[in-house]
Enzyme design. Structure first.
Site, mmCIF file in Angstrom:
data_model
loop_
_atom_site.group_PDB
_atom_site.id
_atom_site.type_symbol
_atom_site.label_atom_id
_atom_site.label_comp_id
_atom_site.label_asym_id
_atom_site.label_seq_id
_atom_site.Cartn_x
_atom_site.Cartn_y
_atom_site.Cartn_z
ATOM 1 N N LYS A 199 -27.179 -14.818 10.131
ATOM 2 C CA LYS A 199 -26.938 -16.222 9.801
ATOM 3 C C LYS A 199 -25.597 -16.612 10.412
ATOM 4 O O LYS A 199 -24.545 -16.159 9.960
ATOM 5 C CB LYS A 199 -26.931 -16.445 8.297
ATOM 6 C CG LYS A 199 -26.761 -17.907 7.905
ATOM 7 C CD LYS A 199 -26.793 -18.064 6.393
ATOM 8 C CE LYS A 199 -26.641 -19.522 5.983
ATOM 9 N NZ LYS A 199 -26.664 -19.687 4.514
ATOM 10 N N ARG A 209 -25.953 -30.037 4.211
ATOM 11 C CA ARG A 209 -24.897 -30.170 3.200
ATOM 12 C C ARG A 209 -24.974 -31.522 2.498
ATOM 13 O O ARG A 209 -24.618 -31.641 1.329
ATOM 14 C CB ARG A 209 -23.529 -29.911 3.841
ATOM 15 C CG ARG A 209 -23.394 -28.442 4.208
ATOM 16 C CD ARG A 209 -22.132 -28.090 4.957
ATOM 17 N NE ARG A 209 -22.172 -26.673 5.331
ATOM 18 C CZ ARG A 209 -21.357 -26.100 6.199
ATOM 19 N NH1 ARG A 209 -20.411 -26.821 6.778
ATOM 20 N NH2 ARG A 209 -21.479 -24.823 6.490
ATOM 21 N N ARG A 220 -17.356 -21.364 6.543
ATOM 22 C CA ARG A 220 -17.782 -20.072 6.005
ATOM 23 C C ARG A 220 -17.674 -18.978 7.067
ATOM 24 O O ARG A 220 -18.437 -18.014 7.072
ATOM 25 C CB ARG A 220 -19.222 -20.181 5.501
ATOM 26 C CG ARG A 220 -19.384 -21.228 4.392
ATOM 27 C CD ARG A 220 -20.801 -21.254 3.850
ATOM 28 N NE ARG A 220 -20.898 -22.187 2.740
ATOM 29 C CZ ARG A 220 -21.705 -23.239 2.696
ATOM 30 N NH1 ARG A 220 -22.506 -23.500 3.723
ATOM 31 N NH2 ARG A 220 -21.731 -24.029 1.652
ATOM 32 N N GLU A 236 -26.087 -6.040 11.574
ATOM 33 C CA GLU A 236 -26.503 -6.634 10.309
ATOM 34 C C GLU A 236 -28.004 -6.397 10.063
ATOM 35 O O GLU A 236 -28.424 -6.104 8.943
ATOM 36 C CB GLU A 236 -26.215 -8.138 10.322
ATOM 37 C CG GLU A 236 -24.749 -8.506 10.344
ATOM 38 C CD GLU A 236 -24.099 -8.486 8.971
ATOM 39 O OE1 GLU A 236 -24.741 -8.026 8.006
ATOM 40 O OE2 GLU A 236 -22.946 -8.933 8.871
ATOM 41 N N LYS A 251 -30.899 -17.383 11.823
ATOM 42 C CA LYS A 251 -30.614 -18.783 11.518
ATOM 43 C C LYS A 251 -29.255 -19.143 12.111
ATOM 44 O O LYS A 251 -28.308 -18.373 11.928
ATOM 45 C CB LYS A 251 -30.609 -18.959 9.999
ATOM 46 C CG LYS A 251 -30.267 -20.350 9.494
ATOM 47 C CD LYS A 251 -30.244 -20.357 7.958
ATOM 48 C CE LYS A 251 -29.923 -21.740 7.437
ATOM 49 N NZ LYS A 251 -29.878 -21.773 5.947
ATOM 50 N N SER A 277 -31.339 -27.907 9.593
ATOM 51 C CA SER A 277 -31.305 -29.356 9.433
ATOM 52 C C SER A 277 -30.812 -30.078 10.684
ATOM 53 O O SER A 277 -31.399 -31.085 11.102
ATOM 54 C CB SER A 277 -30.427 -29.716 8.243
ATOM 55 O OG SER A 277 -29.095 -29.230 8.417
#
Length: 326
Positions: A199, A209, A220, A236, A251, A277
């Site tokens: 991600k 958001r 983040r 990961e 993502k 989005s």
């Protein structure tokens, strides 16, 4: 005897739609698509999301109706995100039995039973007043290990509510193993873990958001992945597989097709990808201005993700696309 100088004619296999359909190497099917949805506490009517044309924050009734539409359209699943009325530092609403997400999960599962895969977003960002995906330490940093305990509690609440699949999206180290252990010890051995293995931090999360009324200030980048890195994503992926992930996710999808392809080569479990989005909204905005054919652009974008190797695609266009695939 063939003439080696005779020109090749690859165009023979492109000359009319039936031939192109016959030789197509990649296809889309509604069963590969998952619709992300937002359910908001304290509203009487669905609320349009300005930055995501065609997407709304659902009431409980409209959420259940949307789930029924997903079944009728033959979609593979539905992914729920909650929008609570109140938030706090530890995201208490995330694991409360009467929290909006868990109430929504119960309503959808009761409505569709096993006719649709019911997925839950397992992350604290919608429920924390600071907007981060975990709890904070006294210095204001995300506390990885304290967050894992919140994730375990959230996982049990979502499993009790009836979620088939838990989407671990917070990118905390060790989250898959911690949640898997908690689920197994509580008897939820059949609950599926969808690990957001890669991600990436991205500017394209902005419309989301708005959809979840995020309280985030800053970014983040300390826990989501750096878009400059690919090897890190494979690390990961390997960690999540070793910890027991049943499905792994990349993502955003469109901007990381190379990572989807790498994951598909290496993963021993299904690979999912999330058309986020901002990717959705870019297509919608350009189509509204007449710059592109929106219907064709959406299908093309999803075909790229599927061709890269994703077996499951989360997209806000799932219902619209499914209607055109039948």
């Amino acid at each position: 005897m063939s003439n080696p100088l005779r020109p090749q004619r690859p165009r023979r296999l492109r000359q009319f739609p039936a031939v192109r359909r016959l030789v197509a190497q990649t296809r889309l099917h509604p069963a590969e698509l998952v619709l992300p949805v937002f359910v908001r506490e304290g509203i009487d009517d669905p609320q349009p999301i300005e930055a995501m044309p065609g997407v709304v924050q659902h009431t409980m009734d409209s959420l259940v109706a949307e789930a029924h539409r997903c079944v009728e359209a033959g979609l593979g699943g539905i992914m729920l995100f909650g929008v609570p009325e109140s938030k706090d530092a530890v995201g208490s609403g995330a694991d409360a039995d009467d929290g909006i997400l868990n109430v929504g999960l119960r309503a959808v599962r009761e409505a569709v039973f096993d006719d649709l895969v019911v997925m839950a977003d397992l992350c604290l960002d919608e429920f924390t007043d600071h907007g981060h995906c975990g709890v904070l330490d006294p210095e204001g940093r995300v506390d990885n290990d304290a967050t894992l305990d919140r994730y375990a509690s959230m996982a049990l609440a979502q499993a009790r509510a009836g979620a088939h699949v838990l989407g671990l999206s917070g990118m905390m180290d060790g989250q898959v193993a911690h949640v898997r252990t908690a689920l197994d010890e509580a008897g939820f051995t059949d609950t599926i873990i969808l690990a957001y293995a890669a991600k990436y931090t991205s500017a394209l999360y902005g419309p989301f958001r708005e959809a979840v009324q995020s309280s985030l200030v800053g970014d983040r980048a300390t826990y989501q992945q750096d878009p400059a890195n690919a090897i890190e994503a494979l690390r990961e992926l390997e960690l999540d597989l070793a910890e027991g992930a049943d499905i792994v996710m990349v993502k955003p999808a469109q901007t990381h097709l190379d990572i989807i392809a790498l994951a598909a080569e290496r993963s021993s479990v299904p690979v999912a990808a999330y058309q986020i989005s901002g990717e959705y909204s870019q297509i919608k905005a350009a189509a509204e201005r007449g710059w592109i054919d929106g219907d064709r652009a959406v299908l093309e974008s999803l075909l790229h993700i599927r061709r890269a190797g994703a077996q499951i695609i989360l997209t806000y266009s799932a219902l619209d696309v499914a209607a055109r695939l039948l």
